[in-house]
Design a protein around this motif. Structure first.
Motif, mmCIF file in Angstrom:
data_model
loop_
_atom_site.group_PDB
_atom_site.id
_atom_site.type_symbol
_atom_site.label_atom_id
_atom_site.label_comp_id
_atom_site.label_asym_id
_atom_site.label_seq_id
_atom_site.Cartn_x
_atom_site.Cartn_y
_atom_site.Cartn_z
ATOM 1 N N THR A 3 0.845 -1.197 0.000
ATOM 2 C CA THR A 3 0.000 0.000 0.000
ATOM 3 C C THR A 3 0.877 1.243 0.000
ATOM 4 O OG1 THR A 3 -0.092 -0.023 2.399
ATOM 5 C CG2 THR A 3 -1.880 -1.152 1.234
ATOM 6 N N GLN A 4 0.355 2.296 -0.559
ATOM 7 C CA GLN A 4 1.079 3.578 -0.650
ATOM 8 C C GLN A 4 1.255 4.173 0.741
ATOM 9 O OE1 GLN A 4 1.998 4.800 -3.641
ATOM 10 N NE2 GLN A 4 2.859 6.704 -2.900
ATOM 11 N N GLU A 5 2.476 4.681 1.026
ATOM 12 C CA GLU A 5 2.745 5.366 2.292
ATOM 13 C C GLU A 5 1.901 6.632 2.368
ATOM 14 O OE1 GLU A 5 5.058 3.328 4.681
ATOM 15 O OE2 GLU A 5 5.284 5.458 4.993
ATOM 16 N N PRO A 6 1.340 6.940 3.532
ATOM 17 C CA PRO A 6 0.615 8.209 3.637
ATOM 18 C C PRO A 6 1.575 9.373 3.427
ATOM 19 C CG PRO A 6 0.707 7.094 5.775
ATOM 20 C CD PRO A 6 1.326 6.182 4.755
ATOM 21 N N PRO A 7 1.116 10.444 2.796
ATOM 22 C CA PRO A 7 2.031 11.570 2.574
ATOM 23 C C PRO A 7 2.519 12.144 3.907
ATOM 24 C CG PRO A 7 -0.235 12.143 1.973
ATOM 25 C CD PRO A 7 -0.221 10.694 2.337
ATOM 26 N N GLY A 8 3.764 12.558 3.895
ATOM 27 C CA GLY A 8 4.298 13.199 5.085
ATOM 28 C C GLY A 8 4.989 12.275 6.063
ATOM 29 N N GLN A 10 7.814 10.463 5.725
ATOM 30 C CA GLN A 10 9.253 10.737 5.746
ATOM 31 C C GLN A 10 9.523 12.064 6.465
ATOM 32 O OE1 GLN A 10 11.082 10.567 1.880
ATOM 33 N NE2 GLN A 10 13.115 10.925 2.676
ATOM 34 N N GLU A 11 8.694 13.058 6.187
ATOM 35 C CA GLU A 11 8.845 14.369 6.837
ATOM 36 C C GLU A 11 8.659 14.243 8.350
ATOM 37 O OE1 GLU A 11 9.301 18.470 7.453
ATOM 38 O OE2 GLU A 11 9.904 17.181 5.798
ATOM 39 N N ARG A 12 7.663 13.482 8.785
ATOM 40 C CA ARG A 12 7.429 13.308 10.228
ATOM 41 C C ARG A 12 8.608 12.592 10.886
ATOM 42 N NH1 ARG A 12 2.318 11.594 8.694
ATOM 43 N NH2 ARG A 12 2.530 9.579 9.706
ATOM 44 N N LEU A 13 9.187 11.630 10.188
ATOM 45 C CA LEU A 13 10.352 10.927 10.732
ATOM 46 C C LEU A 13 11.534 11.882 10.910
ATOM 47 C CD1 LEU A 13 10.109 7.618 8.680
ATOM 48 C CD2 LEU A 13 10.054 7.776 11.183
ATOM 49 N N VAL A 14 11.801 12.697 9.898
ATOM 50 C CA VAL A 14 12.928 13.634 9.969
ATOM 51 C C VAL A 14 12.686 14.662 11.072
ATOM 52 C CG1 VAL A 14 14.215 15.433 8.732
ATOM 53 C CG2 VAL A 14 13.652 13.287 7.578
ATOM 54 N N ARG A 15 11.495 15.261 11.108
ATOM 55 C CA ARG A 15 11.174 16.270 12.137
ATOM 56 C C ARG A 15 11.298 15.679 13.539
ATOM 57 N NH1 ARG A 15 11.948 21.098 11.127
ATOM 58 N NH2 ARG A 15 11.241 21.689 9.102
ATOM 59 N N SER A 16 10.753 14.497 13.720
ATOM 60 C CA SER A 16 10.805 13.858 15.042
ATOM 61 C C SER A 16 12.244 13.593 15.452
ATOM 62 C CB SER A 16 10.019 12.541 15.019
ATOM 63 O OG SER A 16 8.665 12.808 14.753
ATOM 64 N N THR A 17 13.065 13.166 14.502
ATOM 65 C CA THR A 17 14.474 12.898 14.803
ATOM 66 C C THR A 17 15.201 14.193 15.126
ATOM 67 O OG1 THR A 17 14.387 10.970 13.351
ATOM 68 C CG2 THR A 17 16.575 11.775 13.957
ATOM 69 N N MET A 45 9.907 3.537 8.820
ATOM 70 C CA MET A 45 11.267 4.056 8.980
ATOM 71 C C MET A 45 12.207 3.366 7.995
ATOM 72 S SD MET A 45 13.582 4.216 12.399
ATOM 73 C CE MET A 45 15.352 4.177 12.310
ATOM 74 N N TYR A 46 12.120 2.045 7.932
ATOM 75 C CA TYR A 46 13.038 1.293 7.082
ATOM 76 C C TYR A 46 12.657 1.354 5.604
ATOM 77 C CZ TYR A 46 15.080 0.032 11.465
ATOM 78 O OH TYR A 46 15.691 0.120 12.694
ATOM 79 N N HIS A 47 11.455 1.823 5.332
ATOM 80 C CA HIS A 47 11.059 2.069 3.938
ATOM 81 C C HIS A 47 11.801 3.294 3.402
ATOM 82 C CE1 HIS A 47 8.544 2.465 0.371
ATOM 83 N NE2 HIS A 47 8.344 3.729 0.695
ATOM 84 N N HIS A 48 12.003 4.302 4.259
ATOM 85 C CA HIS A 48 12.613 5.571 3.845
ATOM 86 C C HIS A 48 14.100 5.681 4.165
ATOM 87 C CE1 HIS A 48 8.831 7.378 2.646
ATOM 88 N NE2 HIS A 48 8.296 6.955 3.769
ATOM 89 N N LEU A 55 18.830 8.120 9.117
ATOM 90 C CA LEU A 55 17.785 9.070 9.499
ATOM 91 C C LEU A 55 18.387 10.244 10.285
ATOM 92 C CD1 LEU A 55 14.890 10.035 9.760
ATOM 93 C CD2 LEU A 55 14.511 8.279 11.498
ATOM 94 N N ALA A 56 19.321 9.946 11.192
ATOM 95 C CA ALA A 56 19.973 11.014 11.958
ATOM 96 C C ALA A 56 20.721 11.958 11.025
ATOM 97 C CB ALA A 56 20.928 10.421 12.991
ATOM 98 N N LEU A 57 21.378 11.411 10.002
ATOM 99 C CA LEU A 57 22.101 12.249 9.043
ATOM 100 C C LEU A 57 21.140 13.189 8.318
ATOM 101 C CD1 LEU A 57 24.716 13.027 7.611
ATOM 102 C CD2 LEU A 57 24.300 11.129 6.012
#
Length: 196
Positions: A3-8, A10-17, A45-48, A55-57
């Motif tokens: 299934t398609q990832e919901p938009p945002g 990757q952005e939520r992962l980066v912001r949270s990190t 997480m592992y998809h992106h 992710l930290a980088l």
């Protein structure tokens, strides 16, 4: 087909990190905490990203880019060199939280990784270079004394900001940061020419 990832996501992962690295540092930022803060599942997480380091980088690079933009808003604004550097020094900051990039330099795991450390080095090198440009321009326009060393002064400005964060955090009070800023501005003001 998955299934398609919901938009945002990757952005939520980066912001949270970004937030967690600032609050807890690299070691204190677990993948579980990132996923909880982002509100996403482990597969996302592992998809992106290849893993925590990847992710930290991305988060460190993003933070460095945001700090560059905030600095450039001040340093690239109209006005004298003194006014522009003063605007950078006086810009609004969350002083007691410390610098999100400066804080990473105190993290052993980050500084021991050439890949994670690179955005920190690049950010500080850019900042010193940009302030040097502003001060050199001020000299060319006759605003600042010819004897001023723009590169050494730029290094001092960067060091005052980072040291001010450390002193403020140690005192649990922003007053030491403010005093350091006022001190370096007084030294810089002494280099302003009457023509400027």
């Amino acid at each position: 087909m998955s299934t398609q990832e919901p938009p945002g996501t990757q952005e939520r992962l980066v912001r949270s990190t970004q937030e967690l690295l600032w609050e807890r540092g690299y070691v204190g930022t677990s993948p579980k905490a990132i996923l909880e803060r982002a509100g996403v599942g482990q597969g996302s997480m592992y998809h992106h990203f290849a893993g925590k380091s990847d992710l930290a980088l991305a988060a460190i690079r993003r933070t460095a880019e945001e700090l560059k933009q905030a600095a450039e808003e001040c340093l690239g604004a109209p006005g004298t060199a003194y006014d522009r550097v003063a605007a950078y020094l006086r810009r609004e900051r969350r002083v007691l939280r410390g610098c999100p990039i400066g804080r990473m330099t105190q993290d052993r795991d980050v500084v021991q990784s050439a890949e994670l450390r690179r955005p920190l080095d690049e950010m500080f090198e850019w900042l010193r270079g940009r302030i040097t440009e502003v001060l050199t321009e001020g000299q060319r326009r006759g605003e600042l004394a010819a004897a001023l060393d723009p590169a050494a002064t730029a290094a001092t400005v960067a060091a005052v900001v980072q040291g001010g964060y450390v002193l403020a955090r140690a005192a649990d009070d922003s007053a030491p940061f403010d005093a350091a800023v006022q001190g370096v501005l007084a030294l810089l003001a002494a280099q302003v020419t009457t023509a400027g």
